[in-house]
Design a protein around this motif. Sequence first.
Motif, PDB file in Angstrom:
ATOM      1  N   PRO A 157     -48.176  48.410   1.036  1.00 18.58           N
ATOM      2  CA  PRO A 157     -47.059  48.048   0.501  1.00 18.58           C
ATOM      3  C   PRO A 157     -45.712  48.424   1.084  1.00 18.58           C
ATOM      4  CG  PRO A 157     -48.627  49.094  -1.023  1.00 18.58           C
ATOM      5  CD  PRO A 157     -49.265  48.809  -0.389  1.00 18.58           C
ATOM      6  N   ASP A 158     -46.498  49.339   1.662  1.00 19.44           N
ATOM      7  CA  ASP A 158     -45.139  50.166   2.382  1.00 19.44           C
ATOM      8  C   ASP A 158     -45.409  50.629   3.914  1.00 19.44           C
ATOM      9  OD1 ASP A 158     -42.846  52.135   2.758  1.00 19.44           O
ATOM     10  OD2 ASP A 158     -44.002  54.533   1.844  1.00 19.44           O
ATOM     11  N   GLN A 159     -45.337  49.237   4.805  1.00 23.08           N
ATOM     12  CA  GLN A 159     -44.720  49.389   6.186  1.00 23.08           C
ATOM     13  C   GLN A 159     -43.624  48.791   6.292  1.00 23.08           C
ATOM     14  OE1 GLN A 159     -47.689  45.506   7.551  1.00 23.08           O
ATOM     15  NE2 GLN A 159     -48.166  45.280   5.317  1.00 23.08           N
ATOM     16  N   PRO A 160     -43.071  50.022   7.380  1.00 27.13           N
ATOM     17  CA  PRO A 160     -41.897  49.964   7.810  1.00 27.13           C
ATOM     18  C   PRO A 160     -41.441  48.299   8.699  1.00 27.13           C
ATOM     19  CG  PRO A 160     -43.039  50.204   9.385  1.00 27.13           C
ATOM     20  CD  PRO A 160     -44.024  50.079   8.329  1.00 27.13           C
ATOM     21  N   ASP A 161     -40.095  48.125   8.444  1.00 28.04           N
ATOM     22  CA  ASP A 161     -39.670  46.835   9.060  1.00 28.04           C
ATOM     23  C   ASP A 161     -38.738  47.480  10.376  1.00 28.04           C
ATOM     24  OD1 ASP A 161     -37.755  44.308   8.023  1.00 28.04           O
ATOM     25  OD2 ASP A 161     -36.118  45.885   9.892  1.00 28.04           O
ATOM     26  N   LEU A 162     -38.981  46.402  11.146  1.00 28.79           N
ATOM     27  CA  LEU A 162     -38.910  47.123  12.599  1.00 28.79           C
ATOM     28  C   LEU A 162     -37.301  47.405  13.064  1.00 28.79           C
ATOM     29  CD1 LEU A 162     -39.651  45.925  15.727  1.00 28.79           C
ATOM     30  CD2 LEU A 162     -39.060  44.534  15.778  1.00 28.79           C
ATOM     31  N   ALA A 163     -36.125  47.330  12.150  1.00 25.12           N
ATOM     32  CA  ALA A 163     -35.135  47.821  12.132  1.00 25.12           C
ATOM     33  C   ALA A 163     -35.014  49.135  12.182  1.00 25.12           C
ATOM     34  CB  ALA A 163     -34.055  47.027  11.646  1.00 25.12           C
ATOM     35  N   ASP A 164     -35.813  49.401  10.546  1.00 25.60           N
ATOM     36  CA  ASP A 164     -36.172  50.782  10.412  1.00 25.60           C
ATOM     37  C   ASP A 164     -36.348  51.882  11.858  1.00 25.60           C
ATOM     38  OD1 ASP A 164     -34.603  50.801   7.858  1.00 25.60           O
ATOM     39  OD2 ASP A 164     -36.677  49.443   7.233  1.00 25.60           O
ATOM     40  N   GLN A 165     -37.793  50.822  12.008  1.00 27.70           N
ATOM     41  CA  GLN A 165     -38.933  52.010  12.988  1.00 27.70           C
ATOM     42  C   GLN A 165     -37.789  52.231  14.295  1.00 27.70           C
ATOM     43  OE1 GLN A 165     -41.866  48.594  12.264  1.00 27.70           O
ATOM     44  NE2 GLN A 165     -42.284  50.029  14.043  1.00 27.70           N
ATOM     45  N   THR A 166     -36.653  50.842  14.713  1.00 31.93           N
ATOM     46  CA  THR A 166     -36.001  51.530  15.438  1.00 31.93           C
ATOM     47  C   THR A 166     -34.947  52.330  15.478  1.00 31.93           C
ATOM     48  OG1 THR A 166     -35.858  49.311  16.094  1.00 31.93           O
ATOM     49  CG2 THR A 166     -34.344  50.190  16.938  1.00 31.93           C
ATOM     50  N   GLN A 167     -34.292  52.583  14.174  1.00 33.60           N
ATOM     51  CA  GLN A 167     -33.118  53.727  13.478  1.00 33.60           C
ATOM     52  C   GLN A 167     -34.436  54.878  13.655  1.00 33.60           C
ATOM     53  OE1 GLN A 167     -29.802  53.220  12.783  1.00 33.60           O
ATOM     54  NE2 GLN A 167     -30.702  55.613  13.693  1.00 33.60           N
ATOM     55  N   ALA A 168     -35.405  55.214  13.408  1.00 32.85           N
ATOM     56  CA  ALA A 168     -35.937  56.347  13.751  1.00 32.85           C
ATOM     57  C   ALA A 168     -36.615  56.653  15.030  1.00 32.85           C
ATOM     58  CB  ALA A 168     -37.997  56.272  11.760  1.00 32.85           C
ATOM     59  N   ALA A 169     -37.096  55.710  15.524  1.00 35.02           N
ATOM     60  CA  ALA A 169     -37.321  56.312  17.459  1.00 35.02           C
ATOM     61  C   ALA A 169     -35.458  56.360  17.297  1.00 35.02           C
ATOM     62  CB  ALA A 169     -37.385  54.555  17.579  1.00 35.02           C
ATOM     63  N   ILE A 170     -34.820  56.595  17.562  1.00 34.39           N
ATOM     64  CA  ILE A 170     -33.645  56.760  18.102  1.00 34.39           C
ATOM     65  C   ILE A 170     -33.250  58.001  17.786  1.00 34.39           C
ATOM     66  CG2 ILE A 170     -30.789  56.316  18.250  1.00 34.39           C
ATOM     67  CD1 ILE A 170     -31.831  53.457  18.199  1.00 34.39           C
ATOM     68  N   ASP A 171     -33.376  58.235  16.438  1.00 34.01           N
ATOM     69  CA  ASP A 171     -32.914  59.722  15.659  1.00 34.01           C
ATOM     70  C   ASP A 171     -33.619  61.102  16.254  1.00 34.01           C
ATOM     71  OD1 ASP A 171     -31.215  58.069  13.821  1.00 34.01           O
ATOM     72  OD2 ASP A 171     -32.598  58.715  12.615  1.00 34.01           O
ATOM     73  N   ILE A 172     -34.797  60.560  16.918  1.00 36.85           N
ATOM     74  CA  ILE A 172     -35.797  61.949  17.449  1.00 36.85           C
ATOM     75  C   ILE A 172     -35.470  61.640  19.173  1.00 36.85           C
ATOM     76  CG2 ILE A 172     -38.448  61.993  18.099  1.00 36.85           C
ATOM     77  CD1 ILE A 172     -38.923  60.697  15.123  1.00 36.85           C
ATOM     78  N   LEU A 173     -35.395  60.186  19.212  1.00 41.17           N
ATOM     79  CA  LEU A 173     -35.744  60.699  21.063  1.00 41.17           C
ATOM     80  C   LEU A 173     -34.066  60.814  21.581  1.00 41.17           C
ATOM     81  CD1 LEU A 173     -37.381  56.907  21.801  1.00 41.17           C
ATOM     82  CD2 LEU A 173     -38.242  58.882  22.083  1.00 41.17           C
ATOM     83  N   SER A 174     -33.294  60.721  20.788  1.00 41.27           N
ATOM     84  CA  SER A 174     -31.729  61.399  20.849  1.00 41.27           C
ATOM     85  C   SER A 174     -31.319  62.581  20.649  1.00 41.27           C
ATOM     86  CB  SER A 174     -30.575  60.795  20.615  1.00 41.27           C
ATOM     87  OG  SER A 174     -31.070  60.860  18.546  1.00 41.27           O
ATOM     88  N   ARG A 175     -32.850  63.275  20.330  1.00 41.54           N
ATOM     89  CA  ARG A 175     -32.191  65.195  20.775  1.00 41.54           C
ATOM     90  C   ARG A 175     -33.088  65.486  21.552  1.00 41.54           C
ATOM     91  NH1 ARG A 175     -35.815  64.174  14.934  1.00 41.54           N
ATOM     92  NH2 ARG A 175     -34.111  63.582  13.249  1.00 41.54           N
ATOM     93  N   GLY A 176     -33.639  64.543  22.405  1.00 39.86           N
ATOM     94  CA  GLY A 176     -34.332  65.364  23.981  1.00 39.86           C
ATOM     95  C   GLY A 176     -32.751  65.931  24.695  1.00 39.86           C
ATOM     96  N   ALA A 177     -33.184  66.468  25.419  1.00 41.25           N
ATOM     97  CA  ALA A 177     -31.823  67.523  26.471  1.00 41.25           C
ATOM     98  C   ALA A 177     -31.748  66.032  27.616  1.00 41.25           C
ATOM     99  CB  ALA A 177     -32.410  68.700  26.991  1.00 41.25           C
ATOM    100  N   ASN A 178     -33.157  65.062  28.598  1.00 41.72           N
ATOM    101  CA  ASN A 178     -32.341  64.622  29.598  1.00 41.72           C
ATOM    102  C   ASN A 178     -32.636  62.889  29.103  1.00 41.72           C
ATOM    103  OD1 ASN A 178     -32.543  66.526  31.145  1.00 41.72           O
ATOM    104  ND2 ASN A 178     -34.488  67.051  30.684  1.00 41.72           N
ATOM    105  N   GLY A 179     -32.311  62.308  27.805  1.00 44.91           N
ATOM    106  CA  GLY A 179     -31.934  61.226  27.431  1.00 44.91           C
ATOM    107  C   GLY A 179     -32.728  60.031  27.143  1.00 44.91           C
ATOM    108  N   PHE A 180     -33.778  58.831  27.080  1.00 40.50           N
ATOM    109  CA  PHE A 180     -35.074  58.561  27.134  1.00 40.50           C
ATOM    110  C   PHE A 180     -34.955  56.849  26.562  1.00 40.50           C
ATOM    111  CE2 PHE A 180     -31.352  57.966  23.291  1.00 40.50           C
ATOM    112  CZ  PHE A 180     -32.030  56.595  23.015  1.00 40.50           C
ATOM    113  N   VAL A 181     -36.285  56.387  27.142  1.00 41.24           N
ATOM    114  CA  VAL A 181     -36.085  54.877  27.170  1.00 41.24           C
ATOM    115  C   VAL A 181     -37.167  54.282  26.306  1.00 41.24           C
ATOM    116  CG1 VAL A 181     -37.770  53.802  28.721  1.00 41.24           C
ATOM    117  CG2 VAL A 181     -36.530  55.635  30.182  1.00 41.24           C
ATOM    118  N   LEU A 182     -36.293  53.638  25.510  1.00 39.79           N
ATOM    119  CA  LEU A 182     -37.200  53.293  24.500  1.00 39.79           C
ATOM    120  C   LEU A 182     -37.295  51.733  24.109  1.00 39.79           C
ATOM    121  CD1 LEU A 182     -38.078  52.873  21.171  1.00 39.79           C
ATOM    122  CD2 LEU A 182     -36.279  52.990  20.463  1.00 39.79           C
TER     123      LEU A 182
END
Length: 547
Positions: free
Chosen positions: A354-379
């Motif tokens: 019952p607690d599966q994420p929506d793709l929009a929420d997955q995208t937001q979570a991924a951006i939040d984490i990846l944007s902490r890197g020092a050299n940018g990201f590919v998602l």
Amino acid sequence: MRSMRSLVLAAGAAIACALPVSAQTIYPISRAEILAGSKFDLKVEFDGAPAAADIKVAINGRDAAQVLGKSAIVDAKEEGQDHTAYWIRGISLSQPGTYQVTASAGGKSQSVTWEVYGTPARKARNVILFVGDGLSMAHRTAARMLSKGMVEGRFGGELAIDDMPHMALVSTAGTDSIVTDSANSMSAYTTGHKSCVNAMGVYCARNKSGLGHPKVETVAELAKRRNGGMAVGVVTNTEIEDATPAGMVAHVRRRSDYDDIVRMFFEVKPDVMMGGGSAYFLPKSDPAGKRKDEENYLEKFKAAGYRFAATATEMKAAAAEQGTQRLLGLFHPGNLDGALDRKLLKKGTVSRYPDQPDLADQTQAAIDILSRGANGFVLMVESGMIDKYSHALDWERAVFDTIMLDNAVAVAKRFAAQRDDTLIVVVGDHTHPVSIIGTYDDTRPGERLRDKLGVYNNAGFPNYPAAGPDGYPASIDVTRRLAFVFAGFPDHCASGKPYLGGPFRPTESKRTRPSPTRCSARRRPRACRATCPSPSRKGCIPPTTWC
């Protein structure tokens, strides 16, 4: 008849004599476009298994091994076959230009030409690639109609996809067929090299082993290796081992080699990985495991510093913590449920998960984490169930997941709007033979589906209710629906109505008796013919029904 056959044979012989003899096969193939500095394998297959001393491979007239700075390996009768393989693995060409590769042995020679290209100075710090698997213009049009509405021929708004500044058409044919699949097409996106159906990150050579084919570097490997080590994210709502997400890291001839694909994910170690497919991370001794070995990759990823999330709640909590640099989210043993079932119908496996994420929420979570890197990201973000629902002729579920893809794109566009360093690309990897041809109107007289179909000026407009803030209409069970039709398999006699009881399965096992409502003496789908040979048979219905 005999004279005609002789003519055909003579013509065939003449054509064969006119064609050049292909004594060697060279990989990468002719007209390959290779990024300067990217890694790849050079392989030449020589027919007839010539001796190593008779083999010569040259690049622009010079010995290939000298040009590439690595020794060649010659494998006589490779894998017991009647050819000799010449290999130089893990090479690169640093200078852009045209390269002619010539391979000769036994008086026979073959050449290919490669174009090695460079790139200008890096402008985008971040790149977000969205893939609508199987996405077509019909999916996109239906998504706009259901989410924005239409009055007097005008849509009530645009999708986030619609106002991208540039739009182009992409050809996705592979090296072996005009019709491609998700593996081959995604591999072309992530490597710059075309491959063949079912393959990723390789050229399809004669190797028997699915892991033995000549490799080309993927964008995830390249990003990790260059630019100071960019962060990499892979997000999907299918099994993460499935073709599109796997194309970011995999080098396999068979897209179904899930065990090896999970191992390759671990070798590359994308910083964020989210989707389904947890069963292939678990050993075969685990009741929930589907691996063929005893490797526990869930524990391996945890030991490598990954935060693990099994639910949407856990995913959001992990993304909110500033210390989270790596996240593995596996929310389902198989594919996640689509938006229609999760948000509206509560069918499929929603009751069990019952607690599966929506793709929009997955995208937001991924951006939040990846944007902490020092050299940018590919998602890479995939809405993969568009394809799977379309294969099953379940267009409403496919279109709800198209709306979900658009919501995820909107998340990325909001992120990019706050800065001037992020490139967003939205593509389909291939498409389905689908079209919107009008509407089905239950109020039209007649009993058959064709009686309910309105086309041309009789089509009018569907009467779906206005969508909520997330773009989904509150109901799909309306009296005037889109006539969204399929020109592909499986054979099926459609009802023209939405499948409210769960994801549609147009084909069943042979032990399952087809529903009588699917049978018709006038036009019976293949699955019905054995059990409904005539309308007089008990359990069948007369030909005055839907078909």
